[in-house]
Design a protein around this motif. Structure first.
Motif, short mmCIF file in Angstrom:
data_model
loop_
_atom_site.label_atom_id
_atom_site.label_comp_id
_atom_site.label_asym_id
_atom_site.label_seq_id
_atom_site.Cartn_x
_atom_site.Cartn_y
_atom_site.Cartn_z
N SER A 1120 0.62 -1.58 0.07
CA SER A 1120 0.03 0.14 0.08
C SER A 1120 0.90 1.36 0.03
O SER A 1120 1.94 1.07 0.50
CB SER A 1120 -0.84 -0.29 1.83
OG SER A 1120 -1.69 -0.50 1.12
N ARG A 1121 0.22 2.09 -0.59
CA ARG A 1121 0.60 3.80 -0.52
C ARG A 1121 0.30 4.18 0.54
O ARG A 1121 -1.20 4.04 1.49
CB ARG A 1121 0.54 4.44 -2.15
CG ARG A 1121 1.69 3.90 -2.64
CD ARG A 1121 0.79 4.37 -4.40
NE ARG A 1121 1.92 6.16 -4.01
CZ ARG A 1121 1.37 6.80 -5.38
NH1 ARG A 1121 0.21 6.51 -5.68
NH2 ARG A 1121 1.48 7.95 -5.18
N TYR A 1122 1.01 5.44 1.37
CA TYR A 1122 0.92 6.25 1.83
C TYR A 1122 0.11 7.96 1.17
O TYR A 1122 0.72 8.28 0.56
CB TYR A 1122 1.76 6.12 2.92
CG TYR A 1122 1.67 4.98 4.01
CD1 TYR A 1122 0.82 4.77 5.15
CD2 TYR A 1122 2.08 3.60 3.47
CE1 TYR A 1122 0.47 3.56 6.08
CE2 TYR A 1122 2.07 2.57 3.89
CZ TYR A 1122 1.68 2.92 5.11
OH TYR A 1122 1.71 1.50 5.85
N ARG A 1123 -0.13 8.30 2.23
CA ARG A 1123 -1.43 10.21 1.88
C ARG A 1123 -1.08 10.59 3.37
O ARG A 1123 -1.69 10.39 4.11
CB ARG A 1123 -2.74 10.20 1.80
CG ARG A 1123 -3.14 11.08 1.09
CD ARG A 1123 -4.03 11.57 0.84
NE ARG A 1123 -4.42 10.79 -1.00
CZ ARG A 1123 -5.08 10.02 -1.20
NH1 ARG A 1123 -6.27 9.04 -0.12
NH2 ARG A 1123 -4.79 9.37 -2.19
N PHE A 1124 -0.32 11.27 2.83
CA PHE A 1124 0.31 12.59 4.64
C PHE A 1124 -0.07 13.34 4.30
O PHE A 1124 0.26 14.87 3.11
CB PHE A 1124 1.74 12.70 4.92
CG PHE A 1124 2.15 11.05 4.88
CD1 PHE A 1124 2.58 10.45 5.73
CD2 PHE A 1124 3.07 10.49 3.94
CE1 PHE A 1124 3.64 9.12 5.96
CE2 PHE A 1124 3.27 9.07 3.50
CZ PHE A 1124 3.44 8.56 5.18
N THR A 1125 -0.94 14.54 5.54
CA THR A 1125 -1.38 15.76 5.49
C THR A 1125 -0.79 16.56 6.59
O THR A 1125 -0.81 15.96 7.66
CB THR A 1125 -2.77 15.72 5.46
OG1 THR A 1125 -3.67 15.02 4.32
CG2 THR A 1125 -3.40 17.44 5.74
N LEU A 1126 0.08 17.35 6.08
CA LEU A 1126 0.39 18.23 7.37
C LEU A 1126 0.29 19.06 7.61
O LEU A 1126 -0.05 20.04 6.35
CB LEU A 1126 2.16 17.80 7.36
CG LEU A 1126 3.49 18.50 8.27
CD1 LEU A 1126 2.80 17.88 9.70
CD2 LEU A 1126 3.96 19.25 8.07
N SER A 1127 -0.06 20.42 8.97
CA SER A 1127 -0.58 21.41 8.45
C SER A 1127 -0.05 22.36 10.51
O SER A 1127 0.69 21.45 10.74
CB SER A 1127 -1.80 22.01 8.78
OG SER A 1127 -2.39 20.70 10.79
N ALA A 1128 0.63 23.20 10.42
CA ALA A 1128 0.62 23.82 11.95
C ALA A 1128 -0.25 24.52 12.73
O ALA A 1128 -1.67 24.99 11.51
CB ALA A 1128 2.05 24.49 11.13
N ARG A 1129 0.05 24.40 13.65
CA ARG A 1129 -1.28 25.30 14.70
C ARG A 1129 -0.78 26.59 15.26
O ARG A 1129 0.53 26.60 15.79
CB ARG A 1129 -1.53 24.36 15.93
CG ARG A 1129 -2.19 22.99 15.13
CD ARG A 1129 -3.19 21.91 15.89
NE ARG A 1129 -2.08 21.93 17.20
CZ ARG A 1129 -0.99 20.99 17.25
NH1 ARG A 1129 -0.44 20.51 16.84
NH2 ARG A 1129 -0.04 21.49 18.80
N THR A 1130 -1.70 27.65 15.23
CA THR A 1130 -1.67 28.14 16.41
C THR A 1130 -2.65 28.39 17.94
O THR A 1130 -3.20 27.63 17.06
CB THR A 1130 -1.39 29.35 15.97
OG1 THR A 1130 -2.27 29.91 15.20
CG2 THR A 1130 -0.64 29.89 15.26
N GLN A 1131 -3.08 29.45 17.81
CA GLN A 1131 -3.91 28.79 19.21
C GLN A 1131 -5.57 29.67 18.76
O GLN A 1131 -6.34 29.21 19.20
CB GLN A 1131 -3.85 30.13 20.83
CG GLN A 1131 -2.75 30.32 21.37
CD GLN A 1131 -2.42 29.52 22.20
OE1 GLN A 1131 -3.83 28.48 22.28
NE2 GLN A 1131 -1.53 28.99 23.33
N VAL A 1132 -5.11 29.99 17.70
CA VAL A 1132 -5.94 30.37 16.91
C VAL A 1132 -7.24 29.16 16.27
O VAL A 1132 -7.82 28.25 16.14
CB VAL A 1132 -6.18 31.12 15.78
CG1 VAL A 1132 -7.47 31.70 15.01
CG2 VAL A 1132 -5.57 32.69 16.64
N GLY A 1133 -5.66 28.32 15.37
CA GLY A 1133 -5.83 27.24 15.20
C GLY A 1133 -5.84 27.08 13.75
O GLY A 1133 -4.37 26.82 13.75
#
Length: 1343
Positions: A1120-1133
């Protein structure tokens, strides 16, 4: 069938129609009651006066304006029109209907001029006495100067002297002159006379006399009993062309390379002569960057060369009036040189001066001298700056302005860049200019300080003032200049201080105020404004009229108008004081105003929507204190013309008959005319068509009949249109005769063109058709060519049906025509026929004027007037030119005019952004075109003078703010308000040590707005903001700087998100911090999911600290292959996410091919870095001929060992197994040691079963394969494929076709790694590690 949407009528918007009001009324001498009326005062709605000479233009202009008004119907009228609309069920096609007004154009009656006088009175503007004799003989007017000679009047001594002075007034003025401020008695001098009915002086020298005796300053006085007007002070000078003084000039001796100036010093002439240099044999002196003539007439040599001796140099002066050229004695040069031979080949030498032994020198100025000078120039004149430098090599000259750029639109370089000319100088052109002279030895500069002075120029020129008794008024005389000019008032040619006192007159500097004027106040006032550079003199009369009311239009007019349209009843009148006007209907009732009626200030009565009950007799009554006058207008209401059965869209087969219906209902008192259009062009009714009152029949329909057909039902007041489309189907039947089956082609060209029936505006063209080549000719196109404006270019003239071979062509005046004909059938067009003979029509005045007239400012003090020039067929005569007129809108000033041959004219010295009325009239040698309509243009804009105030900032969210401000006053905009603009920039971030760009950004708010929103800001930042007003010129001053802070927001996406898969067990993730944190980072969120085709596993979420930028994922499934989703966070969201996927398996969805070259040897090779569990095919082929190939071998690599997810090192059974293996190895080592100590021997290698080829190396050379104990691969190296594919491989080896050694495959999916040829132990030492680099090899070793 389509109905056209527009409706109208001749009465619409106030058009007044008369019975049978066509163009023949004037010729037939019909009753004045049949004249059509226009409202002259209404023309002033746009500030436009259309004189009577351009009645047609005025009529059409009013019609267009009124049609626009007609479109703004009241809702009541629209509802009534909808109720009257004939509704029918829809058939083929859509429906359109319309009614378009018909407007006849008539020449104006005499009272029009007086009506215009009244309009001007009502507007408080200056007027002229109308040309109508009945009024002109009654109304008085003080004198007005209409023509005079220029202030500096230079005359030819060989001709009689003419000093012009013409004036008008009522009664006609008388004239007298002063010379040098003293009365000039004309009667005492027999040579001097005055023209009849004019003040023009004629001084006759045919009987002798010297013109110089009459030099001096002259001034003309035009006088009648109401005042005296003055001309300018005319300085009369006689042209002089003195002889050149005789002189003997010695040869000029100069060293080669030295500078030289040959002085001209021409004799002073009047006007100054034109200077040019020639040789004594009248050959012009060639000028270039090295040798050129200065503005003072001297000839300058930047450096003298030996070839300059080949000619002599003579200065020549050409005098304008006498048309004579005087020549100075020539200069002869003697050049001393170190290279006596004038070798022409050296002239093109790259270093000509060094080749001739001339020393190179830095530049120095020959003119002007020194490093600085000054120059004064008058406003509006041309500024000429000159710098001429010497040096070796010849210097280059460049020009600059200190503190700014040269005015690109006015500056031009002359005399090989040695002179800078700036045209039409203004105050902003003052400053310091400098020229830079440079060559390879160095550079020098000369600074010229330019001061701009100004002779007086008008800001407000006094205008004639016409008042009624008891009214107030004022004369304004404002001028500017440098130095500031003084203003002197005179009355009737005498200083105002010495004039009799007038209690109704008050002088306030540049303004004279009149209060409660009386008949005795009539006079001519002069305003003289002057400074040391010149003067301006203007006359303006004050006239007081006392006239009872008088009607100016014919009595008992008949006006016919269409029901439900809007109309205007005009009642032109005249009187002083201005009368009041009232309207009554049928001689009774109260004054008509309000409701359906509206009375304009000029007295016109508008009926907004005509009804049947509005028919009747309307009476207008004009009243002032001296009496009253009245007139009557009879209004008749007519039913509209309507097509109640309209033609319908039809589809017909070729050869059938089609009938298009068009049944009309109209007012029986009006004459109805029904006509047809095809494709919006007049329909030619041929022998296959029959036109009846209510239908059009087409027999034997052909393909050329396809198109739109429009029925036009018209009366003299209105018209109605209905359109239908005819589609013709081609006949698909099989040809019934041999001719029909013949191939079709384009027609042959027509021939034998002949011109007959030659007339001034028409000619008959006849031709013989060419062969149609089995396809009937459908159309003929007649083209023409003229040889004046666009010779050799052919234009379409007209189009005719294919059934005709003769046509009457309508021609334009003054065109040298030549015609040709092109035939068209369904295949295509023929070649053009040979041209006919030429035919030139006679000339006539233009019948139209140029279009697209515009007036726009290109600078703050000018207005550029442009237009589209007329073409050859509209010129109508030779020397086509344009009369350009302009004046300020809504002022009483006279028209300015100039004649232009191009398509643009620039009006200078205009106030900032004021409206102007503009007219452009065509004129040729036969006369002028019709009087043009006025177009409103604007002078140039200046930068706004004020900034928005009370700017308020409200933070809406982390990326947007709202703004609110107070608008600026309109007079401070100094142009058209384009927008309010906010300039803002990011001052800093609230995050420490974060660099931010402080680049200014802008947000625009078009129009006159008071609020707006600025978005796309960076969160968590400090911002500054300024507001400006923007017009067409640019930005105004900036407002007070506002500061604001945006709150914390969500971060941008992490940067450079990378997914790597070093093996089938792990996936490495790396990323960089977001470019814009937009707040305090609190961490990262990673979401990933496994997928295989359409199957998707469970999503896993990982949270990381803000400093972590790496993560390793342990795979549970190697497929299988993998799909990665990355995001950064602050206090706002969480902020913007970035998504990546793991690499695809090497053979997923494709079949790749890789090739490795090997030597032509029978040695086996190893295929390394293959993927486990994959199927491979292999063949060996010739590099030179791919057709020579082995059979294809297929093999599969074994499956790789996959670790369990649990850590094997912690399992008890694994620990026990390892201990047992370690004990067994220890025992084996002991046994080996014992045997070796006893001297045991072992074989070097085990022979392979594969036979050696003829080129195989001997055993003695020490080669061995993988099974050799001394060359056993390290643990983890890949097993040789030799044993697994031996039974399937061919007898050929890869080494037979290529070069041995390492070969690298392309990374396209199947084979990834290296193929190596087996070598001796010595050769492979140090390279064995390369066989253990792949993680797959390690898996094989475990397997």
């Amino acid at each position: 069938m389509r109905r056209l949407a527009a409706r109208g009528a001749a009465g619409d918007a106030g058009e007044v129609a008369a019975p049978a009001a066509d163009s023949s009324d004037s010729a037939q001498g019909r009753s004045p009651s049949s004249w059509r009326l226009i409202d002259l005062c209404a023309i002033w709605d746009a500030g436009v006066y259309l004189p009577s000479a351009a009645w047609n233009g005025a009529s059409s202009g009013v019609a267009r304006r009124r049609l626009n008004e007609a479109e703004r119907l009241s809702s009541v009228r629209e509802a009534q029109l909808k109720q009257l609309e004939v509704t029918r069920p829809r058939v083929l096609g859509s429906r359109e209907r319309g009614r378009v007004p018909r407007m006849a154009r008539q020449p104006p009656p005499p009272w029009v001029h007086a009506a215009f006088l009244l309009c001007l009175l009502s507007l408080g503007g200056a007027i002229e006495i109308p040309m109508d004799p009945s009024i002109q003989n009654e109304l008085t007017q003080p004198p007005t100067i209409t023509k005079q000679s220029v202030k500096d009047h230079i005359v030819d001594p060989r001709d009689n002297i003419l000093i012009e002075c013409e004036a008008k007034g009522n009664p006609a003025p008388s004239f007298h002159w002063t010379r040098n401020s003293r009365f000039f008695n004309i009667a005492k001098d027999p040579r001097v006379s005055m023209r009849r009915r004019s003040g023009t002086l004629v001084i006759d020298f045919r009987s002798g006399g010297r013109p110089e005796e009459y030099e001096g300053e002259y001034q003309c006085f035009a006088r009648n009993k109401f005042g005296t007007a003055l001309s300018n002070r005319i300085r009369l000078q006689v042209s002089k062309s003195p002889l050149w003084p005789k002189e003997n000039l010695d040869p000029v001796v100069v060293q080669e390379g030295a500078p030289l100036t040959l002085q001209c010093n021409p004799p002073p002439g009047l006007p100054s002569p034109v200077i040019f240099w020639m040789s004594s044999s009248m050959e012009p002196i060639t000028q270039d960057k090295r040798v050129s003539q200065g503005h003072n007439g001297d000839l300058y040599f930047s450096n003298v060369m030996l070839q300059d001796m080949q000619t002599d140099y003579s200065c020549n002066a050409r005098f304008h009036f006498t048309h004579t050229i005087q020549q100075k004695n020539p200069f002869t040069l003697k050049v001393l040189t170190n290279h006596p031979y004038n070798d022409s080949s050296l002239r093109n030498h790259p270093d000509m001066y060094s080749a001739r032994g001339v020393a190179e020198r830095t530049p120095s100025f020959m003119y002007p001298q020194g490093t600085a000078s000054s120059q004064m120039v008058l406003r509006g004149m041309d500024l000429l700056l000159e710098c001429i430098a010497s040096g070796v090599p010849t210097p280059d000259i460049a020009w600059y302005k200190k503190g700014g750029d040269l005015p690109s639109d006015k500056a031009k370089f002359e005399n090989f860049n040695k002179a800078l000319r700036i045209t039409n100088v203004s105050e902003e052109d003052s400053g310091e200019y400098f020229c830079l002279a440079s060559n390879k030895m160095g550079s020098i500069r000369h600074t010229i300080s330019v001061r701009v002075k100004a002779a007086p120029y008008w800001l407000d020129e006094p205008k004639n003032l016409i008042l009624a008794p008891g009214e107030d008024g004022r004369l304004v005389c404002r001028a500017n200049g440098n130095p500031k000019p003084t203003v002197q008032w005179m009355v009737n040619g005498e200083p105002l201080q010495s004039a009799p006192p007038n209690p109704n007159r008050e002088v306030a500097g540049d303004t004279i105020i009149f209060r409660d004027t009386q008949i005795s106040s009539r006079a001519v006032y002069q305003c003289n404004t002057s400074n040391e550079h010149g003067y301006l003199l203007a006359n303006a009369f004050v006239s007081v009229l006392d006239v009872p009311p008088r009607m100016l239009s014919p009595r008992n007019q008949l006006i016919r108008v269409i029901l439900y349209n809007r109309t205007r009843l005009d009642c032109p009148f005249f009187g002083s004081p201005i009368p009041t006007l009232r309207w009554f209907k049928n001689g009774q009732g109260s004054n008509l105003d309000g409701g359906n009626y509206h009375v304009y200030e000029n007295g016109s009565l508008e009926i907004k929507m005509i009804r049947k009950e509005d028919q009747g007799i309307y009476t207008c009554v004009a009243t002032n204190i001296l009496g009253k006058a009245e007139n009557q207008v009879r209004l008749e209401v007519k039913d509209p013309t309507r097509i109640y059965r309209m033609p319908e869209d039809q589809v017909a087969k070729r050869g059938t008959t089609v009938q298009l219906e068009c049944r009309v209902k109209h007012d029986p008192s009006l004459k109805l005319t029904v006509s047809w259009l095809k494709d919006d062009e007049p329909l030619y009714i041929g022998n296959r068509m029959k036109k009846e009152d209510d239908s059009l029949t087409i027999f034997g329909v052909a393909e050329r009949d396809q198109g739109s057909y429009t029925c036009v039902a018209s009366t003299e007041l209105d018209q109605d249109l209905a359109k239908a489309y005819l589609t013709v189907l081609a006949d698909q039947a099989t040809p019934t005769n041999r001719l029909a089956a013949l191939p079709k082609g384009r027609p042959d060209r027509p021939r034998d063109l002949e011109l007959t029936d030659l007339a001034e505006r028409s000619v008959r063209l006849t031709w013989i058709p060419g062969d149609d080549n089995n396809s009937p000719i459908t159309d003929y196109v007649v083209q023409f060519e003229e040889d004046q404006f666009q010779p050799g270019v052919w234009h379409d003239h007209s189009k005719y049906p294919g059934s005709v071979n003769s046509a009457v062509l309508r021609l334009s005046p003054y065109v040298n025509y030549q015609f040709r004909v092109i035939a068209i059938n369904e295949v295509g067009s023929s070649h053009p026929s040979l041209p006919s003979e030429r035919y030139r029509t006679s000339g006539a005045p233009p019948e139209s004027n140029p279009g697209d007239v515009k007036g726009e400012g290109t600078r703050k003090n000018n207005m550029e007037i442009t237009w589209t020039p007329m073409n050859a067929t509209s010129a109508f005569g030779p020397n086509l030119r344009y009369i350009v007129k302009w004046r300020r809108r809504e002022t009483r000033e006279a028209w300015n005019n100039v004649t232009v041959w191009g398509s643009r004219y620039v009006v200078g010295q205009t106030p900032v952004y004021v409206p102007y009325e503009i007219r452009v009239q065509a004129e040729n040698d036969f006369g002028k075109g019709p009087e043009p309509e006025s177009v409103i243009g604007y002078s140039g804009e200046d930068y706004p003078r004020a900034a928005p105030t009370e700017v308020k900032v409200r933070v809406m969210n982390s990326t947007a703010i709202s703004l609110q401000w107070n608008r600026v006053y309109s007079d401070t905009v100094q142009g058209q308000l384009r927008e309010y603009r906010a300039y803002y920039w990011r001052e800093s971030s609230l995050l420490k040590n974060l660099w931010v760009s402080q680049k200014r950004q802008q947000a625009s708010f078009p129009g006159d707005r008071l609020r707006g929103v600025v978005s796309r800001l960076f969160p968590y930042s400090n911002y500054k903001l300024e507001m400006v007003v923007v017009n067409g010129r640019g930005d105004g001053p900036r407002s007070e700087t506002k500061e604001f802070t945006t709150p914390e927001g969500v971060p941008s996406a992490p940067r450079r998100f990378r997914v790597r898969q070093p093996n089938l067990e792990t996936i490495n993730l790396e990323w960089d911090h977001p470019e814009h944190p937009n707040g305090i980072m609190i961490g990262y969120t990673l979401k990933y999911v496994a997928f295989n085709g359409t199957k998707v596993g469970k999503q896993i979420v990982e949270n990381f600290s803000p400093n972590q930028t790496k993560f390793t994922v342990q795979r549970t499934d190697p497929v299988s292959r993998y799909r990665f989703t990355l995001s950064a966070r602050t206090q706002v969201g969480s902020g913007e996410a970035v998504t990546e996927e793991s690499p695809a398996p090497p053979n997923e969805g494709n079949h790749t091919k890789k090739t490795v070259p090997v030597k032509a040897q029978a040695q086996p090779i190893q295929l390394t870095d293959l993927y486990p569990g994959m199927t491979y095919t292999l063949r060996v082929y010739s590099r030179d001929n791919e057709g020579i190939s082995s059979t294809v071998i297929t093999f599969m690599t074994s499956t790789a060992y996959t670790n369990n997810q649990a850590d094997i090192a912690t399992q008890g059974w694994f620990i026990g197994l390892m201990c047992a293996i370690a004990l067994l190895v220890l025992i084996l080592l002991i046994v080996c040691f014992i045997k070796r100590s006893r001297g045991g021997k072992y074989p070097v290698r085990e022979k392979k079963d594969v036979p050696l080829g003829p080129e195989d190396p001997k055993e003695e050379d020490g080669s061995f394969d993988y099974s050799d104990e001394d060359n056993k691969p390290l643990q983890g190296s890949q097993t040789s494929l030799d044993g697994t594919i031996k039974q399937q491989e061919s007898d050929d080896s890869l080494v037979d076709y290529g070069e041995g050694g390492e070969g690298q495959f392309n990374e396209d999916g199947s084979f990834i790694g290296q193929y190596t040829v087996k070598k001796d132990k010595e050769e492979t030492e140090g390279n064995e590690s390369s066989e253990a680099t792949s993680p797959v090899n390690a898996i094989y070793s475990l397997a």
